[in-house]
Design a protein around this motif. Sequence first.
Motif, PDB file in Angstrom:
ATOM      1  N   GLN A 231      39.089 -22.318  10.071  1.00  0.00           N
ATOM      2  CA  GLN A 231      40.007 -21.266   9.648  1.00  0.00           C
ATOM      3  C   GLN A 231      39.349 -20.307   8.655  1.00  0.00           C
ATOM      4  O   GLN A 231      39.635 -19.106   8.668  1.00  0.00           O
ATOM      5  CB  GLN A 231      41.262 -21.884   9.035  1.00  0.00           C
ATOM      6  CG  GLN A 231      42.168 -22.539  10.070  1.00  0.00           C
ATOM      7  CD  GLN A 231      43.407 -23.132   9.443  1.00  0.00           C
ATOM      8  OE1 GLN A 231      43.339 -23.798   8.417  1.00  0.00           O
ATOM      9  NE2 GLN A 231      44.556 -22.890  10.060  1.00  0.00           N
ATOM     10  N   ILE A 232      38.461 -20.827   7.805  1.00  0.00           N
ATOM     11  CA  ILE A 232      37.740 -19.952   6.879  1.00  0.00           C
ATOM     12  C   ILE A 232      36.871 -18.962   7.663  1.00  0.00           C
ATOM     13  O   ILE A 232      36.812 -17.772   7.344  1.00  0.00           O
ATOM     14  CB  ILE A 232      36.868 -20.776   5.907  1.00  0.00           C
ATOM     15  CG1 ILE A 232      37.760 -21.540   4.912  1.00  0.00           C
ATOM     16  CG2 ILE A 232      35.893 -19.883   5.156  1.00  0.00           C
ATOM     17  CD1 ILE A 232      36.998 -22.476   3.998  1.00  0.00           C
TER      18      ILE A 232
ATOM     19  N   ASP B 124      39.125 -16.425   9.214  1.00  0.00           N
ATOM     20  CA  ASP B 124      39.648 -15.516   8.209  1.00  0.00           C
ATOM     21  C   ASP B 124      38.588 -14.513   7.776  1.00  0.00           C
ATOM     22  O   ASP B 124      38.900 -13.382   7.390  1.00  0.00           O
ATOM     23  CB  ASP B 124      40.130 -16.308   6.991  1.00  0.00           C
ATOM     24  CG  ASP B 124      40.856 -15.429   5.994  1.00  0.00           C
ATOM     25  OD1 ASP B 124      41.855 -14.801   6.388  1.00  0.00           O
ATOM     26  OD2 ASP B 124      40.415 -15.358   4.836  1.00  0.00           O
ATOM     27  N   THR B 125      37.326 -14.908   7.852  1.00  0.00           N
ATOM     28  CA  THR B 125      36.251 -13.983   7.523  1.00  0.00           C
ATOM     29  C   THR B 125      36.232 -12.818   8.506  1.00  0.00           C
ATOM     30  O   THR B 125      35.991 -11.661   8.129  1.00  0.00           O
ATOM     31  CB  THR B 125      34.890 -14.716   7.558  1.00  0.00           C
ATOM     32  OG1 THR B 125      34.924 -15.798   6.629  1.00  0.00           O
ATOM     33  CG2 THR B 125      33.753 -13.772   7.200  1.00  0.00           C
TER      34      THR B 125
ATOM     35  N   HIS C 105      38.935 -11.955  10.513  1.00  0.00           N
ATOM     36  CA  HIS C 105      40.244 -11.297  10.480  1.00  0.00           C
ATOM     37  C   HIS C 105      41.006 -11.768   9.251  1.00  0.00           C
ATOM     38  O   HIS C 105      41.784 -12.717   9.312  1.00  0.00           O
ATOM     39  CB  HIS C 105      41.042 -11.626  11.749  1.00  0.00           C
ATOM     40  CG  HIS C 105      40.409 -11.119  12.999  1.00  0.00           C
ATOM     41  ND1 HIS C 105      40.464  -9.800  13.381  1.00  0.00           N
ATOM     42  CD2 HIS C 105      39.673 -11.755  13.944  1.00  0.00           C
ATOM     43  CE1 HIS C 105      39.804  -9.646  14.526  1.00  0.00           C
ATOM     44  NE2 HIS C 105      39.317 -10.815  14.890  1.00  0.00           N
ATOM     45  N   PRO C 106      40.797 -11.130   8.106  1.00  0.00           N
ATOM     46  CA  PRO C 106      41.400 -11.585   6.843  1.00  0.00           C
ATOM     47  C   PRO C 106      42.907 -11.673   6.856  1.00  0.00           C
ATOM     48  O   PRO C 106      43.487 -12.380   6.044  1.00  0.00           O
ATOM     49  CB  PRO C 106      40.907 -10.520   5.844  1.00  0.00           C
ATOM     50  CG  PRO C 106      39.669  -9.960   6.451  1.00  0.00           C
ATOM     51  CD  PRO C 106      39.915  -9.978   7.926  1.00  0.00           C
ATOM     52  N   TRP C 107      43.573 -10.992   7.740  1.00  0.00           N
ATOM     53  CA  TRP C 107      45.032 -11.018   7.755  1.00  0.00           C
ATOM     54  C   TRP C 107      45.581 -12.296   8.368  1.00  0.00           C
ATOM     55  O   TRP C 107      46.780 -12.575   8.280  1.00  0.00           O
ATOM     56  CB  TRP C 107      45.560  -9.817   8.528  1.00  0.00           C
ATOM     57  CG  TRP C 107      45.035  -9.712   9.928  1.00  0.00           C
ATOM     58  CD1 TRP C 107      43.906  -9.071  10.334  1.00  0.00           C
ATOM     59  CD2 TRP C 107      45.609 -10.291  11.101  1.00  0.00           C
ATOM     60  NE1 TRP C 107      43.720  -9.215  11.692  1.00  0.00           N
ATOM     61  CE2 TRP C 107      44.762  -9.957  12.183  1.00  0.00           C
ATOM     62  CE3 TRP C 107      46.738 -11.061  11.343  1.00  0.00           C
ATOM     63  CZ2 TRP C 107      45.028 -10.352  13.494  1.00  0.00           C
ATOM     64  CZ3 TRP C 107      47.005 -11.459  12.651  1.00  0.00           C
ATOM     65  CH2 TRP C 107      46.149 -11.105  13.703  1.00  0.00           C
ATOM     66  N   ARG C 108      44.737 -13.092   9.002  1.00  0.00           N
ATOM     67  CA  ARG C 108      45.234 -14.279   9.702  1.00  0.00           C
ATOM     68  C   ARG C 108      45.592 -15.417   8.741  1.00  0.00           C
ATOM     69  O   ARG C 108      46.585 -16.102   8.925  1.00  0.00           O
ATOM     70  CB  ARG C 108      44.186 -14.794  10.700  1.00  0.00           C
ATOM     71  CG  ARG C 108      43.988 -13.905  11.914  1.00  0.00           C
ATOM     72  CD  ARG C 108      42.934 -14.498  12.833  1.00  0.00           C
ATOM     73  NE  ARG C 108      42.735 -13.672  14.017  1.00  0.00           N
ATOM     74  CZ  ARG C 108      43.430 -13.801  15.134  1.00  0.00           C
ATOM     75  NH1 ARG C 108      44.376 -14.717  15.230  1.00  0.00           N
ATOM     76  NH2 ARG C 108      43.187 -13.012  16.170  1.00  0.00           N
ATOM     77  N   TYR C 109      44.775 -15.689   7.756  1.00  0.00           N
ATOM     78  CA  TYR C 109      44.960 -16.845   6.884  1.00  0.00           C
ATOM     79  C   TYR C 109      44.796 -16.452   5.413  1.00  0.00           C
ATOM     80  O   TYR C 109      44.401 -15.330   5.102  1.00  0.00           O
ATOM     81  CB  TYR C 109      43.953 -17.950   7.238  1.00  0.00           C
ATOM     82  CG  TYR C 109      44.047 -18.428   8.655  1.00  0.00           C
ATOM     83  CD1 TYR C 109      43.148 -17.974   9.618  1.00  0.00           C
ATOM     84  CD2 TYR C 109      45.044 -19.321   9.043  1.00  0.00           C
ATOM     85  CE1 TYR C 109      43.244 -18.383  10.930  1.00  0.00           C
ATOM     86  CE2 TYR C 109      45.136 -19.733  10.361  1.00  0.00           C
ATOM     87  CZ  TYR C 109      44.233 -19.260  11.308  1.00  0.00           C
ATOM     88  OH  TYR C 109      44.328 -19.674  12.601  1.00  0.00           O
ATOM     89  N   GLU C 110      45.079 -17.392   4.554  1.00  0.00           N
ATOM     90  CA  GLU C 110      44.912 -17.188   3.122  1.00  0.00           C
ATOM     91  C   GLU C 110      43.587 -17.824   2.696  1.00  0.00           C
ATOM     92  O   GLU C 110      43.496 -19.042   2.539  1.00  0.00           O
ATOM     93  CB  GLU C 110      46.076 -17.820   2.354  1.00  0.00           C
ATOM     94  CG  GLU C 110      47.433 -17.211   2.680  1.00  0.00           C
ATOM     95  CD  GLU C 110      47.578 -15.799   2.141  1.00  0.00           C
ATOM     96  OE1 GLU C 110      46.748 -15.406   1.296  1.00  0.00           O
ATOM     97  OE2 GLU C 110      48.498 -15.093   2.561  1.00  0.00           O
ATOM     98  N   SER C 111      42.571 -17.006   2.523  1.00  0.00           N
ATOM     99  CA  SER C 111      41.223 -17.527   2.243  1.00  0.00           C
ATOM    100  C   SER C 111      41.174 -18.367   0.981  1.00  0.00           C
ATOM    101  O   SER C 111      40.498 -19.400   0.939  1.00  0.00           O
ATOM    102  CB  SER C 111      40.229 -16.370   2.119  1.00  0.00           C
ATOM    103  OG  SER C 111      40.073 -15.702   3.342  1.00  0.00           O
TER     104      SER C 111
END
Length: 230
Positions: free
Chosen positions: A36-37, A40-41, A43-49
Amino acid sequence: MLAYSAVLALIAGWVNAVAILTLAVPVGNLTGVTTQIGMDTAHPWRYESHVLGAILLGFLLGAAVAGTLLSSNRQPLARRHAAVLTIEAILLLAAAAGVTADKNEIALLGIEETAVQGLFAAAALGMQNGLTSSFRGMAVRTTHFTGTVTDLGLMLGRSREHGFDKWKAAILATTLLMFISGAVAGLFAGAKFDGYALAVPAVICLTMGVVNVAVSRAPREVPAAEVIAV
C-alpha cells in the motif's frame, strides 16, 4: 510451546481484525502495508501514507525492543518473556484508548489519531513476533502466515522422501487455526466495542506475563544426574 504459540496467535488474529475494522489496514502483515505504501507513492490520494508509515515503523521498533530484552542474560528467560508480554499489553491498552497525549496537541502536529493507534498496535505485534521468532529450536511466526503456509506445503511435498515432522506440523497448523479463530473473535468484539476491543488481548498478555514470572520463581527440581555430578 504449542499452547504458548497458540494463545499468541489468537491474540495476533484478534488485534489484526480490530485494526482492519478501525484503521482499514492490518498491523501484523507488513507485506500488505508495504504494498500500500508503494501504491500510495504512485497515487497519494488512495491511502494515508503517514498511517502506513507509522505501522511499519511501529512493528520495526517493537521487534527491536523485543530483541534487546530477550538478548540480555541478566534475568531468567521466563522473566524476559514476561517483560516483553507486559510491554505488549501496555501498547495494546494505549492503542485501545486512542492516544496517550491530548488529541488537540496531536492534531496541531499534523498527525492523525489513527496513525498513533496504528503505531501502538503494530509495535505490540512487532514485539510479539520478535518474541516467538526467538524461541529456541524453532522460530514461530504468530502475526503473519505466508511463511507458515509455505512451510506446511514444503513439508507435505517432501514427506514422501524425507518423512513428516508431526510435531512441527502441529505447531504450524495450530497457530494458523488459532489466528483465524482470533480474527473471528476480534471481528465481533471490534464491531461492538470498536478499538476498545484491544483491551481483551492486552489482559491475556498480562496474564501470560504473570504466569511467566510465577514459573521463574518456582523452585526447580535438580535432576538426579546433576546430584550425582555434585
